[in-house]
Design a protein around this motif. Structure first.
Motif, PDB file in Angstrom:
ATOM      1  N   PHE A  42      -6.562 -26.170  -6.687  1.00 35.57           N
ATOM      2  CA  PHE A  42      -6.437 -24.780  -7.131  1.00 35.57           C
ATOM      3  C   PHE A  42      -7.761 -24.040  -6.989  1.00 35.57           C
ATOM      4  O   PHE A  42      -7.817 -22.919  -6.469  1.00 35.57           O
ATOM      5  CB  PHE A  42      -5.958 -24.749  -8.588  1.00 35.57           C
ATOM      6  N   LEU A  43      -8.833 -24.685  -7.443  1.00 38.01           N
ATOM      7  CA  LEU A  43     -10.146 -24.038  -7.384  1.00 38.01           C
ATOM      8  C   LEU A  43     -10.605 -23.857  -5.936  1.00 38.01           C
ATOM      9  O   LEU A  43     -11.216 -22.838  -5.605  1.00 38.01           O
ATOM     10  CB  LEU A  43     -11.181 -24.838  -8.179  1.00 38.01           C
ATOM     11  N   THR A  44     -10.275 -24.819  -5.089  1.00 38.20           N
ATOM     12  CA  THR A  44     -10.635 -24.693  -3.671  1.00 38.20           C
ATOM     13  C   THR A  44      -9.895 -23.502  -3.054  1.00 38.20           C
ATOM     14  O   THR A  44     -10.479 -22.670  -2.365  1.00 38.20           O
ATOM     15  CB  THR A  44     -10.245 -25.987  -2.907  1.00 38.20           C
ATOM     16  N   GLU A  45      -8.607 -23.453  -3.364  1.00 39.51           N
ATOM     17  CA  GLU A  45      -7.768 -22.353  -2.860  1.00 39.51           C
ATOM     18  C   GLU A  45      -8.286 -21.000  -3.365  1.00 39.51           C
ATOM     19  O   GLU A  45      -8.382 -20.031  -2.612  1.00 39.51           O
ATOM     20  CB  GLU A  45      -6.326 -22.587  -3.352  1.00 39.51           C
ATOM     21  N   LEU A  46      -8.656 -20.993  -4.632  1.00 38.78           N
ATOM     22  CA  LEU A  46      -9.154 -19.753  -5.243  1.00 38.78           C
ATOM     23  C   LEU A  46     -10.476 -19.334  -4.587  1.00 38.78           C
ATOM     24  O   LEU A  46     -10.684 -18.142  -4.309  1.00 38.78           O
ATOM     25  CB  LEU A  46      -9.352 -19.972  -6.745  1.00 38.78           C
ATOM     26  N   THR A  47     -11.338 -20.291  -4.346  1.00 36.42           N
ATOM     27  CA  THR A  47     -12.622 -19.986  -3.706  1.00 36.42           C
ATOM     28  C   THR A  47     -12.386 -19.411  -2.307  1.00 36.42           C
ATOM     29  O   THR A  47     -13.011 -18.414  -1.926  1.00 36.42           O
ATOM     30  CB  THR A  47     -13.487 -21.259  -3.611  1.00 36.42           C
ATOM     31  N   LEU A  48     -11.465 -20.018  -1.583  1.00 42.87           N
ATOM     32  CA  LEU A  48     -11.157 -19.517  -0.234  1.00 42.87           C
ATOM     33  C   LEU A  48     -10.601 -18.095  -0.306  1.00 42.87           C
ATOM     34  O   LEU A  48     -10.952 -17.235   0.492  1.00 42.87           O
ATOM     35  CB  LEU A  48     -10.139 -20.442   0.454  1.00 42.87           C
ATOM     36  N   PHE A  49      -9.746 -17.881  -1.311  1.00 43.81           N
ATOM     37  CA  PHE A  49      -9.187 -16.534  -1.464  1.00 43.81           C
ATOM     38  C   PHE A  49     -10.287 -15.526  -1.784  1.00 43.81           C
ATOM     39  O   PHE A  49     -10.293 -14.407  -1.244  1.00 43.81           O
ATOM     40  CB  PHE A  49      -8.104 -16.491  -2.545  1.00 43.81           C
ATOM     41  N   VAL A  50     -11.203 -15.900  -2.677  1.00 37.09           N
ATOM     42  CA  VAL A  50     -12.297 -14.982  -3.043  1.00 37.09           C
ATOM     43  C   VAL A  50     -13.091 -14.608  -1.784  1.00 37.09           C
ATOM     44  O   VAL A  50     -13.432 -13.432  -1.577  1.00 37.09           O
ATOM     45  CB  VAL A  50     -13.207 -15.608  -4.123  1.00 37.09           C
ATOM     46  N   LEU A  51     -13.350 -15.587  -0.922  1.00 39.96           N
ATOM     47  CA  LEU A  51     -14.082 -15.306   0.320  1.00 39.96           C
ATOM     48  C   LEU A  51     -13.279 -14.374   1.218  1.00 39.96           C
ATOM     49  O   LEU A  51     -13.814 -13.428   1.803  1.00 39.96           O
ATOM     50  CB  LEU A  51     -14.392 -16.614   1.057  1.00 39.96           C
ATOM     51  N   PHE A  52     -11.967 -14.632   1.286  1.00 39.63           N
ATOM     52  CA  PHE A  52     -11.081 -13.780   2.091  1.00 39.63           C
ATOM     53  C   PHE A  52     -11.092 -12.350   1.536  1.00 39.63           C
ATOM     54  O   PHE A  52     -11.222 -11.375   2.288  1.00 39.63           O
ATOM     55  CB  PHE A  52      -9.658 -14.360   2.053  1.00 39.63           C
ATOM     56  N   ALA A  53     -10.973 -12.246   0.198  1.00 45.05           N
ATOM     57  CA  ALA A  53     -10.930 -10.924  -0.437  1.00 45.05           C
ATOM     58  C   ALA A  53     -12.252 -10.186  -0.234  1.00 45.05           C
ATOM     59  O   ALA A  53     -12.267  -8.966  -0.019  1.00 45.05           O
ATOM     60  CB  ALA A  53     -10.614 -11.064  -1.925  1.00 45.05           C
ATOM     61  N   LEU A  54     -13.359 -10.929  -0.284  1.00 47.52           N
ATOM     62  CA  LEU A  54     -14.670 -10.301  -0.051  1.00 47.52           C
ATOM     63  C   LEU A  54     -14.760  -9.773   1.380  1.00 47.52           C
ATOM     64  O   LEU A  54     -15.258  -8.669   1.604  1.00 47.52           O
ATOM     65  CB  LEU A  54     -15.784 -11.326  -0.278  1.00 47.52           C
ATOM     66  N   ALA A  55     -14.254 -10.571   2.316  1.00 47.74           N
ATOM     67  CA  ALA A  55     -14.273 -10.141   3.717  1.00 47.74           C
ATOM     68  C   ALA A  55     -13.410  -8.890   3.886  1.00 47.74           C
ATOM     69  O   ALA A  55     -13.795  -7.932   4.562  1.00 47.74           O
ATOM     70  CB  ALA A  55     -13.767 -11.267   4.607  1.00 47.74           C
ATOM     71  N   PHE A  56     -12.248  -8.890   3.230  1.00 50.63           N
ATOM     72  CA  PHE A  56     -11.353  -7.730   3.298  1.00 50.63           C
ATOM     73  C   PHE A  56     -12.038  -6.503   2.696  1.00 50.63           C
ATOM     74  O   PHE A  56     -11.967  -5.398   3.238  1.00 50.63           O
ATOM     75  CB  PHE A  56     -10.051  -8.035   2.552  1.00 50.63           C
ATOM     76  N   TYR A  57     -12.701  -6.733   1.574  1.00 48.55           N
ATOM     77  CA  TYR A  57     -13.409  -5.649   0.881  1.00 48.55           C
ATOM     78  C   TYR A  57     -14.478  -5.066   1.800  1.00 48.55           C
ATOM     79  O   TYR A  57     -14.653  -3.849   1.899  1.00 48.55           O
ATOM     80  CB  TYR A  57     -14.060  -6.225  -0.383  1.00 48.55           C
ATOM     81  N   ALA A  58     -15.177  -5.976   2.470  1.00 49.48           N
ATOM     82  CA  ALA A  58     -16.239  -5.540   3.380  1.00 49.48           C
ATOM     83  C   ALA A  58     -15.656  -4.706   4.515  1.00 49.48           C
ATOM     84  O   ALA A  58     -16.174  -3.627   4.833  1.00 49.48           O
ATOM     85  CB  ALA A  58     -16.967  -6.762   3.936  1.00 49.48           C
ATOM     86  N   VAL A  59     -14.558  -5.181   5.087  1.00 49.52           N
ATOM     87  CA  VAL A  59     -13.916  -4.439   6.178  1.00 49.52           C
ATOM     88  C   VAL A  59     -13.459  -3.074   5.659  1.00 49.52           C
ATOM     89  O   VAL A  59     -13.639  -2.041   6.308  1.00 49.52           O
ATOM     90  CB  VAL A  59     -12.719  -5.242   6.755  1.00 49.52           C
ATOM     91  N   GLY A  60     -12.896  -3.090   4.452  1.00 48.75           N
ATOM     92  CA  GLY A  60     -12.449  -1.838   3.835  1.00 48.75           C
ATOM     93  C   GLY A  60     -13.594  -0.848   3.684  1.00 48.75           C
ATOM     94  O   GLY A  60     -13.465   0.332   4.009  1.00 48.75           O
ATOM     95  N   LEU A  61     -14.720  -1.347   3.213  1.00 46.05           N
ATOM     96  CA  LEU A  61     -15.880  -0.470   3.013  1.00 46.05           C
ATOM     97  C   LEU A  61     -16.386   0.100   4.334  1.00 46.05           C
ATOM     98  O   LEU A  61     -16.815   1.250   4.406  1.00 46.05           O
ATOM     99  CB  LEU A  61     -17.017  -1.243   2.333  1.00 46.05           C
ATOM    100  N   LEU A  62     -16.330  -0.713   5.361  1.00 43.47           N
ATOM    101  CA  LEU A  62     -16.876  -0.265   6.641  1.00 43.47           C
ATOM    102  C   LEU A  62     -15.886   0.563   7.448  1.00 43.47           C
ATOM    103  O   LEU A  62     -16.281   1.478   8.155  1.00 43.47           O
ATOM    104  CB  LEU A  62     -17.313  -1.482   7.475  1.00 43.47           C
ATOM    105  N   ALA A  63     -14.612   0.212   7.328  1.00 41.67           N
ATOM    106  CA  ALA A  63     -13.648   0.810   8.256  1.00 41.67           C
ATOM    107  C   ALA A  63     -12.725   1.853   7.647  1.00 41.67           C
ATOM    108  O   ALA A  63     -12.216   2.713   8.366  1.00 41.67           O
ATOM    109  CB  ALA A  63     -12.813  -0.311   8.875  1.00 41.67           C
ATOM    110  N   PHE A  64     -12.473   1.782   6.362  1.00 43.92           N
ATOM    111  CA  PHE A  64     -11.490   2.695   5.790  1.00 43.92           C
ATOM    112  C   PHE A  64     -12.047   4.117   5.717  1.00 43.92           C
ATOM    113  O   PHE A  64     -13.253   4.302   5.600  1.00 43.92           O
ATOM    114  CB  PHE A  64     -11.069   2.221   4.392  1.00 43.92           C
ATOM    115  N   PRO A  65     -11.169   5.106   5.748  1.00 46.47           N
ATOM    116  CA  PRO A  65     -11.649   6.488   5.639  1.00 46.47           C
ATOM    117  C   PRO A  65     -12.311   6.739   4.280  1.00 46.47           C
ATOM    118  O   PRO A  65     -11.996   6.065   3.299  1.00 46.47           O
ATOM    119  CB  PRO A  65     -10.365   7.320   5.791  1.00 46.47           C
ATOM    120  N   SER A  66     -13.190   7.729   4.277  1.00 45.23           N
ATOM    121  CA  SER A  66     -14.018   7.930   3.075  1.00 45.23           C
ATOM    122  C   SER A  66     -13.211   8.277   1.830  1.00 45.23           C
ATOM    123  O   SER A  66     -13.637   7.981   0.718  1.00 45.23           O
ATOM    124  CB  SER A  66     -15.070   8.995   3.337  1.00 45.23           C
ATOM    125  N   PHE A  67     -12.004   8.876   1.996  1.00 44.83           N
ATOM    126  CA  PHE A  67     -11.252   9.235   0.784  1.00 44.83           C
ATOM    127  C   PHE A  67     -10.813   8.001   0.005  1.00 44.83           C
ATOM    128  O   PHE A  67     -10.532   8.073  -1.181  1.00 44.83           O
ATOM    129  CB  PHE A  67     -10.052  10.142   1.115  1.00 44.83           C
TER     130      PHE A  67
END
Lengths: 481, 303
Positions: free
Chosen positions: B4-29
């Protein structure tokens, strides 16, 4: 410490890891640890009221035992009323003292009698209405023989003070939660994942929807005389979404957090805004409170037995008490009475249990009739929320008279609504509609076969929360009750 | 549990990557909780600061600083300067700026603008301004981490990503109601203040900010640079509405550094010399700066 704070984001994983890795050997360890962290959690608001919580816990634990051990009905009754009296006494003092004294003075003033009084500066201990009702249900259940009292004080303390439900419910029953407290919890990865999913959805409701609505709602309700009729209608509708997002969001987080520790709490909301009448709304809104009133007030009063007028009388009584439970203000009482009025026709025509199933179950869309029923019920509920949200009756009436003014055909005032809020609400309600046959809207995301799809959905919700979360503290509305 | 913790850690990394993409690519609104870089004058100020060495005066402080000390006026008096003032800059951020730029700028003197407001703020606004516009360093990361503010965290993450991937576009100084002037000054289009009444109030000085202030002063002095504390003028009505100004004056005097409260030195007109309660208009800036230079011929600035 709020569920939607960064402090809680540190607190929860720490407690979770300690619970499952350090204090997981014995049941006693698990329970003691949870009590300690629950008291710590409560102390973040005001440690002084911790003593009141501990006293209330001890009172109900002790009187519960005495009721069970008493061999005569008279003694059992004495212990029951001792518990009820002291519990309601505390609640009355902290919550209602100023209201009663002020109302009494106003009443005397009506008869031309002057009565001066000094209102007391009383801080309402957070969660008092919730943990008092917890304790009351326990002793009443023992009195009626529905449950045996626990002789383990630690178990009982955890039942009352478990931190996810301590400050704003759900109001648990001994029959439901106590057995879970009395057995060791074993880690279940699926349950934990489900808990995290529900926490995420609860946070979305609170941070994106409720807090998003709050700014517009505060502006409109605080200066209602400056707004057009359509703005005021918009304000009432937004408050409906605010209070739903706020309270059901809190409940989702509480249920999710409890599940992380191996507990199942009572479901508090079942998509109430998809109700087809007000009676159905009350089977779906704040379920733990309405079922409490049903079991401990409505049924002892005679419930549905004894004819239409008895049912109407009992309905008015429970809604009056329910309104009063929410706060010491006439606005809450009128709010409760309005709901009673809305339900009366269904009692007279015996249609109050007509809509027991989920609307449009198994279908994508409701019928036109169902949709109009939902809209009508939402309209009634939103109208009653005006009283709930207003600071005083006079402000509520000013608000309502503003709605029915000549400005009804004018557009909402410029700047009333954040342009993205409406889109967020529409997305939110669409997701709620799709998930309305589950315990919470995104429950079934967990069964999607492809992990990347699941993770993308969760990550999108996290991104939304990160972008819309207010940076100032925004407490949950129900904390004040 | 381990799975569970391994899966959660992987998800956190995935979510961080998504967040990063969102910050860089999503429109400013969609990026409402991010303080974007290049939004303020401070971006240009820091750009200039990185290329500047050996000046006479370094100005530090909040908007009272970057809207009150005009380097052009000091230059005309033969004094070179740079203004490192930024919005709501509190001593917490001043300390980071000083640690980073003092040695390189090598000023003869530091003018620290010390209005009580900067001691009463939590520093979030200024921290975001600094994070969005300067290179991310461990000291900035530690400062933001201690703020417990999601917008500050978003800003840090966004800035770090933009710097790491070299995504900061070349900005041009803005011109309009506010015009950036070389040397870190922001000139406001000439306007006048409309009288406003204020309720009686008190400054609430945060001990934490006093601590940062004291540490910063000690650091500057250890580098052999002398410091002058100056309180720039605000409108008289606003100033008088605070009932504990003397308390603040005493706090500043307790540093045993030269301290000049220009609310008591120069007499300006609330309507004619300010554009809002806190900030001088250009006419007020000229009068204030000339007064400062005039006094400097005696003692304050260059000796």
């Amino acid at each position: 410490m709020l569920f939607n704070s960064l402090e809680f984001a540190l607190f929860l994983p720490t407690v979770f890891l300690l619970y499952w890795f350090v204090f997981n050997k014995k049941l006693k360890q698990q329970n003691l640890f949870l009590i300690l962290v629950s008291y710590l959690f409560y102390s973040f608001w005001d440690w002084r009221f911790l003593f009141l919580l501990i006293f209330s816990t001890f009172l109900d634990y002790y009187t519960g035992l005495r009721i069970f051990q008493s061999d005569s009905k008279k003694h059992r009754k004495i212990w029951l009323f001792t518990s009820i009296g002291i519990n309601l006494g505390f609640l009355g003092y902290f919550k209602y003292y100023n209201f009663f004294i002020e109302s009494f003075a106003n009443l005397l003033h009506q008869f031309g009698l002057g009565y001066s009084y000094i209102p007391l500066t009383i801080i309402l201990p957070i969660g008092i209405s919730f943990y008092t009702f917890h304790g009351l249900s326990y002793v009443i259940d023992i009195y009626y023989g529905r449950v045996r009292p626990t002789t383990n004080y630690v178990d009982y303390s955890l039942f009352v003070s478990f931190f996810p439900l301590l400050v704003a419910g759900p109001i648990e029953r001994a029959t439901h939660l106590l057995p879970q407290v009395q057995v060791p919890r074993k880690f279940d990865a699926n349950k934990a994942a489900d808990g995290l999913r529900q926490i995420l959805w609860g946070l979305f409701k609170k941070v994106v929807i409720a807090d998003g609505c709050a700014m517009a709602v505060n502006k409109i309700f605080d200066n209602s005389s400056e707004y057009t009729s359509s703005s005021l209608i918009l304000g009432a509708v937004l408050f409906s979404f605010q209070i739903y997002g706020d309270f059901s969001g809190y409940s989702d987080i509480a249920l999710g957090v409890a599940r992380l520790f191996g507990f199942e709490l009572l479901q508090n909301f079942k998509f109430p805004y998809f109700s087809r009448d007000v009676a159905e709304f009350w089977r779906r809104w704040h379920i733990s409170l309405s079922s409490w009133f049903k079991d401990y007030l409505y049924i002892p009063l005679g419930g549905s037995k004894g004819g239409t007028w008895t049912r109407i009388r009992n309905t008015f009584i429970i809604f009056l008490v329910s309104g009063f439970w929410h706060g010491a203000n006439w606005t809450f009482i009128i709010w409760g009475l309005l709901h009673a009025l809305f339900i009366v026709p269904s009692i007279i025509f015996n249609t109050n249990r007509r809509n027991l199933s989920i609307v449009a179950a198994g279908r994508w869309m409701p019928t036109v009739w169902e949709f109009s029923q939902i809209l009508f019920t939402f309209g009634l509920v939103s109208f009653a929320w005006i009283f709930f949200r207003s600071e005083s009756l006079s402000k509520a009436f000013t608000y309502i008279s503003g709605i029915f003014s000549s400005s009804i055909f004018k557009l909402p005032n410029k700047g009333t609504l954040d342009k993205y809020l409406l889109a967020n609400i529409l997305i939110f309600m669409a997701i709620e509609w799709i998930g309305r046959e589950n315990k919470y809207a995104i429950e079934k995301v967990g069964v999607f076969q492809y992990k990347p799809v699941r993770w993308l959905i969760y990550s999108s919700i996290i991104f939304f929360i990160g972008m819309f979360m207010k940076t100032t503290e925004s407490p949950f509305i129900y904390f004040q009750f | 549990m381990k799975a569970f913790l391994t899966e959660l850690t992987l998800f956190v990394l995935f979510a961080l990557a998504f967040y990063a993409v969102g910050l860089l690519a999503f429109p400013s609104f969609l990026k409402r909780n991010v303080h974007q870089s290049g939004n303020s004058h401070f971006y240009f100020t820091l750009k200039e600061a990185k290329l500047t060495q050996g000046i006479d005066l370094l100005f530090l402080g909040s908007s009272h600083t970057y809207r009150s000390f005009d380097p052009r006026i000091f230059k005309s008096a033969g004094i070179s300067s740079i203004n490192l003032g930024s919005s709501a800059q509190t001593p917490m951020q001043t300390q980071i700026l000083v640690n980073r730029y003092l040695t390189q700028l090598n000023p003869k003197k530091v003018i620290f603008e010390v209005n009580p407001l900067i001691f009463s703020l939590d520093g979030v606004e200024s921290a975001m301004e600094l994070t969005a516009n300067d290179t991310i360093t461990p000291s900035i990361v530690f400062m933001v981490a201690g703020l417990f503010n999601l917008k500050a965290y978003n800003t840090l993450f966004n800035s770090w990503l933009r710097q790491a991937f070299h995504l900061n576009s070349v900005q041009k100084p803005y011109r309009g109601v506010n015009t950036y002037i070389k040397g870190g000054f922001v000139e406001r289009k000439m306007s006048y203040f409309h009288h406003k009444t204020y309720n009686s109030q008190r400054w609430l000085i945060k001990k934490e900010q006093v601590k940062y202030f004291t540490e910063t002063l000690a650091y500057i002095q250890n580098k052999g640079v002398s410091v002058v504390l100056v309180q720039a003028p605000i409108t008289r009505d606003l100033y008088n509405s605070y009932k504990n100004n003397l308390e603040f004056d005493n706090l500043m005097r307790s540093t045993r550094l030269p301290y000049y409260n220009f609310n008591n030195i120069i007499f300006l007109d609330d309507s004619l010399h300010f554009y809002d309660g806190h900030h001088l208009n250009q006419k007020g800036v000229e009068l204030f700066n000339r007064k400062l230079i005039e006094m400097s011929n005696g003692s304050i600035l260059l000796r």
